[in-house]
Design an enzyme around this catalytic site. Structure first.
Site, short mmCIF file in Angstrom:
data_model
loop_
_atom_site.label_atom_id
_atom_site.label_comp_id
_atom_site.label_asym_id
_atom_site.label_seq_id
_atom_site.Cartn_x
_atom_site.Cartn_y
_atom_site.Cartn_z
N GLU A 115 0.84 -1.20 0.00
CA GLU A 115 0.00 0.00 0.00
C GLU A 115 0.87 1.24 0.00
OE1 GLU A 115 -3.10 0.06 2.91
OE2 GLU A 115 -4.06 -1.74 2.14
N HIS A 229 -9.14 10.20 2.34
CA HIS A 229 -8.75 9.07 1.50
C HIS A 229 -8.91 9.50 0.04
CE1 HIS A 229 -8.44 5.12 -0.29
NE2 HIS A 229 -8.06 4.64 0.89
N ARG A 275 -1.29 9.73 1.44
CA ARG A 275 -2.68 10.04 1.11
C ARG A 275 -2.96 11.53 0.98
NH1 ARG A 275 -5.65 5.48 4.97
NH2 ARG A 275 -5.36 3.76 3.50
N HIS A 332 -11.57 10.47 5.92
CA HIS A 332 -11.32 9.06 6.19
C HIS A 332 -10.89 8.78 7.63
CE1 HIS A 332 -10.46 4.93 5.16
NE2 HIS A 332 -9.17 5.05 5.39
N ARG A 367 -1.77 9.62 8.86
CA ARG A 367 -1.67 8.19 9.16
C ARG A 367 -1.16 7.40 7.97
NH1 ARG A 367 -5.00 3.80 8.26
NH2 ARG A 367 -6.76 5.07 7.58
#
Length: 520
Positions: A115, A229, A275, A332, A367
């Site tokens: 990811e 997100h 992100r 998100h 995050r």
């Protein structure tokens, strides 16, 4: 009320952090879990991406540590990050030993996905893109005979006297308010995605925990850091669900309607950039009038690898065979929240917080993908260890007889709708912020707030209580965003586009109401 009428522990919320804590504590203590909807309704259940952990022989917790710090813009608590990445693999292996089934290859090895912003393949999945649901169901099965889970009862306010928590005030199905007393109260009520028009969050996530903690006098920290997100399914002007970052991890790329690769030349990691970077790039493209798609044409066997996403797309008329999924960013995850130490202790005695509502500093300003489920598991265990080790040394618990613990009646006032709040927050306190826009949002919110901490009265409906919490939480985030005059991670100020002010590692937000309301 006698001592026997007091629970050892009451947990507010039913996400992964709440359930892990309940599982550990219920072996020795009387635990009650309350949730304002059904026990399966949480952000944890929606988590598609998986759980990050240094499982591979070619990986190491130090690699995971570095990736987490870089994604968090070095705003993280290094101690908290070290706890997360060191203890995470140990606890996940323990869950596997207990029967949790993660996806494996033909040789029986756990499959590790890739990811964004991870330097290694270290994402564990269950059921392809249904990891959160699988983890929640696994924990609920373990709790069937040990924990009382009360559904459809909303926590309204924490019962606090002299900076000590004695439980929580709950709104029952009949609309009555009752006190639920507990020696230890654990806030695990989730984040704040429902404050924004576009969000990946469950509909129940509306900032309630943050608002309750603030009214209880708990310290809050880093509230300005909201992660968007990048890839929410976008159909007919609305978002319909999350397209996991794991899709880009398997090779999907972001393109505009003209076919141009969106992330080329933007960041060294291109489509797997952090992100906040990807979200801002998509947002700018949308503002230019372009439509952005996730090109999945290069992924073999997409329906079998991502069954949840495939089903969602088909439900809303998006053909997977066409190879393109329309996307926009959506709120998100909240990196800030109730300030806690690694054992979950807040600034209020006997009040603890875990999961997204809490802020240990582990995520910093942004995050890292798939660290949220891991955070819930690790720090729920840290809290459980603390309470279990100290259960024989607890001071005598006495419920104070004091009118200040009874919520005052408040005059019913005209309230905005949820969608009005969400539209305001998305426009002015969303992906890109300015001083002018934040001040406008702050003034708009303050017209609905009294010149003191908000009080909840019994004549308010559940929807009205949620709106009051949304107003309070939105005001806290907006005010915090005004105070940080720099861009960092999930907080992007167009008027301060670079990291102009260092401010040290973290900025606490204390007693904002007494300062701001005094200026009215």
């Amino acid at each position: 009320m006698t001592q026997t009428d007091v629970a050892d522990v009451v947990i507010i919320g039913s996400g992964i952090a709440a359930l892990v804590a309940a599982d550990r504590l219920s072996r020795d203590l009387n635990v009650i879990v309350i949730t304002k909807s059904k026990k399966e309704d949480s952000n944890s259940s929606y988590a598609q991406g998986g759980v990050a952990a240094a499982f591979s022989r070619c990986d190491h917790w130090r690699n995971h540590f570095i990736d987490t710090m870089i994604a968090g813009n070095d705003h993280n608590s290094e101690e908290a990050v070290q706890t997360l990445v060191q203890k995470g693999p140990i606890l996940l292996r323990k869950m596997i030993d207990q029967g949790m089934k993660f996806d494996k290859d033909d040789q029986g090895n756990v499959v590790l996905g890739q990811e964004g912003a991870h330097g290694k393949r270290r994402i564990l999945h269950a059921g392809g893109d249904a990891t959160g649901r699988a983890l929640v169901q696994f924990m609920l099965n373990r709790l069937k005979s040990t924990v009382q889970i009360v559904e459809d009862e909303m926590a309204v306010d924490l019962l606090v006297k002299d900076q000590q928590c004695f439980g929580v005030k709950v709104r029952t199905n009949s609309g009555k308010l009752k006190n639920l007393y507990a020696k230890n109260t654990i806030l695990a009520a989730g984040g704040c995605g429902g404050l924004f028009l576009f969000t990946s969050n469950d509909v129940t996530i509306t900032g309630d925990g943050m608002a309750m903690a603030y009214r209880a006098g708990a310290d809050l920290v880093d509230l300005e850091f909201v992660q968007f997100h990048p890839t929410m399914l976008y159909v007919n002007g609305d978002v319909k669900g999350l397209i996991s970052e794991a899709v880009r991890g398997e090779g999907a790329i972001l393109v505009t309607n003209s076919g141009k690769r969106l992330m080329d030349g933007v960041h060294p990691q291109k489509d797997l950039a952090p992100r906040d970077v990807v979200s801002r790039e998509i947002n700018q493209a949308v503002l230019r009038g372009e439509q952005v798609f996730l090109d999945i044409s290069m992924i073999d066997d997409f329906p079998s690898r991502f069954p949840t996403i495939t089903q969602m797309c088909e439900q809303y008329g998006i053909r997977i065979d066409d190879g393109r999924i329309p996307v926009v960013p959506g709120a998100h995850f909240h990196m800030g929240g109730v300030e806690v130490n690694q054992q979950g202790q807040t600034s209020v005695e006997n009040l603890y917080a875990i999961g997204e509502v809490a802020c240990t500093g582990v995520h910093g300003a942004n995050r890292l993908a798939s660290n949220s489920l891991l955070e819930g598991i690790v720090f729920a265990n840290e809290l459980a260890n603390h309470l279990l080790c100290n259960r024989h040394h607890v001071k005598m618990f006495e419920i104070p007889i004091d009118s200040s613990m009874t919520i005052r009646e408040s005059k019913r006032s005209v309230l905005p709708t949820k969608d009005q709040i969400r539209a305001l927050m998305m426009k002015y306190t969303g992906i890109v912020r300015t001083e002018e826009g934040l001040n406008f949002a702050k003034r708009w919110l303050e017209q609905f707030l009294p010149n003191e901490y908000v009080t909840i009265s019994e004549d308010l409906s559940e929807d009205e209580i949620i709106i009051v919490n949304m107003l309070q939480a939105s005001w806290l985030i907006t005010t915090s965003a005004l105070m940080r005059e720099e861009s960092r991670g999930g907080h992007f100020r167009a008027d301060y586009p670079f990291e102009k002010n260092e401010w040290g590692k973290r900025k606490l937000i204390r007693n904002l109401a007494s300062h701001v309301y005094a200026t009215h």
